[in-house]
Scaffold this motif. Structure first.
Motif, PDB file in Angstrom:
ATOM      1  N   VAL A 116      -6.831  27.379   4.523  1.00  0.00           N
ATOM      2  CA  VAL A 116      -7.331  26.148   5.139  1.00  0.00           C
ATOM      3  C   VAL A 116      -7.818  25.113   4.131  1.00  0.00           C
ATOM      4  N   LEU A 117      -8.310  25.532   2.963  1.00  0.00           N
ATOM      5  CA  LEU A 117      -8.877  24.612   1.971  1.00  0.00           C
ATOM      6  C   LEU A 117      -7.758  24.000   1.135  1.00  0.00           C
ATOM      7  N   ILE A 118      -7.634  22.663   1.190  1.00  0.00           N
ATOM      8  CA  ILE A 118      -6.538  22.002   0.464  1.00  0.00           C
ATOM      9  C   ILE A 118      -7.015  20.896  -0.482  1.00  0.00           C
ATOM     10  N   GLY A 119      -8.322  20.714  -0.576  1.00  0.00           N
ATOM     11  CA  GLY A 119      -8.836  19.693  -1.479  1.00  0.00           C
ATOM     12  C   GLY A 119     -10.347  19.619  -1.396  1.00  0.00           C
ATOM     13  N   TRP A 120     -10.937  18.834  -2.295  1.00  0.00           N
ATOM     14  CA  TRP A 120     -12.383  18.643  -2.258  1.00  0.00           C
ATOM     15  C   TRP A 120     -12.782  17.417  -3.060  1.00  0.00           C
ATOM     16  N   GLU A 121     -14.018  17.018  -2.837  1.00  0.00           N
ATOM     17  CA  GLU A 121     -14.677  16.029  -3.692  1.00  0.00           C
ATOM     18  C   GLU A 121     -16.141  16.423  -3.763  1.00  0.00           C
ATOM     19  N   GLY A 122     -16.755  16.099  -4.879  1.00  0.00           N
ATOM     20  CA  GLY A 122     -18.163  16.420  -5.043  1.00  0.00           C
ATOM     21  C   GLY A 122     -18.435  17.757  -5.704  1.00  0.00           C
ATOM     22  N   ILE A 123     -17.429  18.331  -6.357  1.00  0.00           N
ATOM     23  CA  ILE A 123     -17.639  19.551  -7.141  1.00  0.00           C
ATOM     24  C   ILE A 123     -17.569  19.165  -8.611  1.00  0.00           C
ATOM     25  N   VAL A 124     -18.600  19.563  -9.358  1.00  0.00           N
ATOM     26  CA  VAL A 124     -18.669  19.251 -10.786  1.00  0.00           C
ATOM     27  C   VAL A 124     -18.928  20.535 -11.567  1.00  0.00           C
ATOM     28  N   ASP A 125     -18.632  20.479 -12.870  1.00  0.00           N
ATOM     29  CA  ASP A 125     -18.925  21.634 -13.724  1.00  0.00           C
ATOM     30  C   ASP A 125     -20.347  21.514 -14.265  1.00  0.00           C
ATOM     31  N   ASP A 181      -8.687  29.007  -6.097  1.00  0.00           N
ATOM     32  CA  ASP A 181      -8.767  30.466  -6.179  1.00  0.00           C
ATOM     33  C   ASP A 181      -9.968  30.915  -7.006  1.00  0.00           C
ATOM     34  N   GLN A 182     -10.266  30.174  -8.072  1.00  0.00           N
ATOM     35  CA  GLN A 182     -11.433  30.498  -8.896  1.00  0.00           C
ATOM     36  C   GLN A 182     -12.715  30.297  -8.079  1.00  0.00           C
ATOM     37  N   LEU A 183     -12.775  29.234  -7.302  1.00  0.00           N
ATOM     38  CA  LEU A 183     -13.933  28.976  -6.448  1.00  0.00           C
ATOM     39  C   LEU A 183     -14.098  30.089  -5.410  1.00  0.00           C
ATOM     40  N   LEU A 184     -12.993  30.511  -4.814  1.00  0.00           N
ATOM     41  CA  LEU A 184     -13.051  31.538  -3.771  1.00  0.00           C
ATOM     42  C   LEU A 184     -13.339  32.926  -4.327  1.00  0.00           C
ATOM     43  N   ASP A 185     -13.197  33.095  -5.647  1.00  0.00           N
ATOM     44  CA  ASP A 185     -13.602  34.361  -6.268  1.00  0.00           C
ATOM     45  C   ASP A 185     -15.117  34.538  -6.210  1.00  0.00           C
ATOM     46  N   MET A 186     -15.834  33.422  -6.036  1.00  0.00           N
ATOM     47  CA  MET A 186     -17.287  33.489  -5.886  1.00  0.00           C
ATOM     48  C   MET A 186     -17.585  33.788  -4.415  1.00  0.00           C
ATOM     49  N   ASP A 217     -21.451  20.401 -16.901  1.00  0.00           N
ATOM     50  CA  ASP A 217     -21.695  19.147 -17.615  1.00  0.00           C
ATOM     51  C   ASP A 217     -21.605  17.937 -16.682  1.00  0.00           C
ATOM     52  N   ASP A 218     -21.574  18.199 -15.380  1.00  0.00           N
ATOM     53  CA  ASP A 218     -21.458  17.159 -14.344  1.00  0.00           C
ATOM     54  C   ASP A 218     -20.133  16.405 -14.395  1.00  0.00           C
ATOM     55  N   THR A 219     -19.113  17.030 -14.969  1.00  0.00           N
ATOM     56  CA  THR A 219     -17.775  16.460 -14.970  1.00  0.00           C
ATOM     57  C   THR A 219     -17.081  16.868 -13.674  1.00  0.00           C
ATOM     58  N   PRO A 220     -16.508  15.901 -12.927  1.00  0.00           N
ATOM     59  CA  PRO A 220     -15.822  16.263 -11.685  1.00  0.00           C
ATOM     60  C   PRO A 220     -14.720  17.294 -11.930  1.00  0.00           C
ATOM     61  N   VAL A 221     -14.652  18.265 -11.032  1.00  0.00           N
ATOM     62  CA  VAL A 221     -13.626  19.304 -11.101  1.00  0.00           C
ATOM     63  C   VAL A 221     -12.524  18.929 -10.112  1.00  0.00           C
ATOM     64  N   PRO A 222     -11.346  18.549 -10.613  1.00  0.00           N
ATOM     65  CA  PRO A 222     -10.265  18.186  -9.697  1.00  0.00           C
ATOM     66  C   PRO A 222      -9.729  19.417  -8.972  1.00  0.00           C
ATOM     67  N   TYR A 223      -9.263  19.198  -7.750  1.00  0.00           N
ATOM     68  CA  TYR A 223      -8.704  20.296  -6.964  1.00  0.00           C
ATOM     69  C   TYR A 223      -7.355  20.704  -7.534  1.00  0.00           C
ATOM     70  N   SER A 225     -30.145  27.610  -4.463  1.00  0.00           N
ATOM     71  CA  SER A 225     -30.117  26.161  -4.546  1.00  0.00           C
ATOM     72  C   SER A 225     -29.188  25.669  -3.436  1.00  0.00           C
ATOM     73  N   ASP A 226     -29.724  24.867  -2.518  1.00  0.00           N
ATOM     74  CA  ASP A 226     -28.902  24.318  -1.437  1.00  0.00           C
ATOM     75  C   ASP A 226     -28.100  23.144  -1.979  1.00  0.00           C
ATOM     76  N   GLN A 227     -26.763  23.268  -1.915  1.00  0.00           N
ATOM     77  CA  GLN A 227     -25.860  22.251  -2.438  1.00  0.00           C
ATOM     78  C   GLN A 227     -24.797  21.958  -1.395  1.00  0.00           C
ATOM     79  N   LYS A 228     -24.028  20.899  -1.619  1.00  0.00           N
ATOM     80  CA  LYS A 228     -22.967  20.559  -0.672  1.00  0.00           C
ATOM     81  C   LYS A 228     -21.829  19.843  -1.388  1.00  0.00           C
ATOM     82  N   PHE A 229     -20.672  19.865  -0.733  1.00  0.00           N
ATOM     83  CA  PHE A 229     -19.511  19.130  -1.202  1.00  0.00           C
ATOM     84  C   PHE A 229     -18.648  18.814   0.010  1.00  0.00           C
TER      85      PHE A 229
END
Length: 105
Positions: free
Chosen positions: A55-64, A78-83, A66-72, A25-29
């Motif tokens: 280098v990564l210090i923040g984001w917008e447009g990432i949701v769980d 670290d959990q994101l980078l484990d993927m 349930d489509d709830t925004p995931v705050p940075y 699935s092509d996605q973006k943030f």
């Protein structure tokens, strides 16, 4: 005139191919990056997870799911980078932004 910031940061779009059943699935943030000295990234070139962490210090447009925004937070980063499928797109977006390369080159 060239204006140089002491601690440069910028936002750039990251395109991610998220694995799903039978394909992707092509996605973006939008990622917020800090500019890190190139020599510091080269020193850890065999550790893309650590490069992305620096280098990564923040984001917008990432949701769980349930489509709830995931705050940075550092823990969520670290959990994101484990993927594994997240590291390369994040680093690609960073390098393209700081080097001025266009997507697809």
């Amino acid at each position: 005139m060239l204006k140089i910031a002491r601690n440069p940061e910028f936002t750039h779009e990251v395109h991610v191919r998220v694995p799903v059943d039978g394909g992707y699935s092509d996605q973006k943030f939008k990622a917020r990056f800090r500019v890190v000295p190139w020599k510091d990234l080269v020193a850890i070139e065999n550790d893309p997870e650590e490069q992305a962490r620096r280098v990564l210090i923040g984001w917008e447009g990432i949701v769980d799911e349930d489509d709830t925004p995931v705050p940075y937070s550092d823990a969520m980063r670290d959990q994101l980078l484990d993927m594994m499928f997240m590291r390369v797109p994040i680093l690609r977006a960073y390098v393209e932004a700081v080097a001025g390369a266009k997507r697809g080159n």
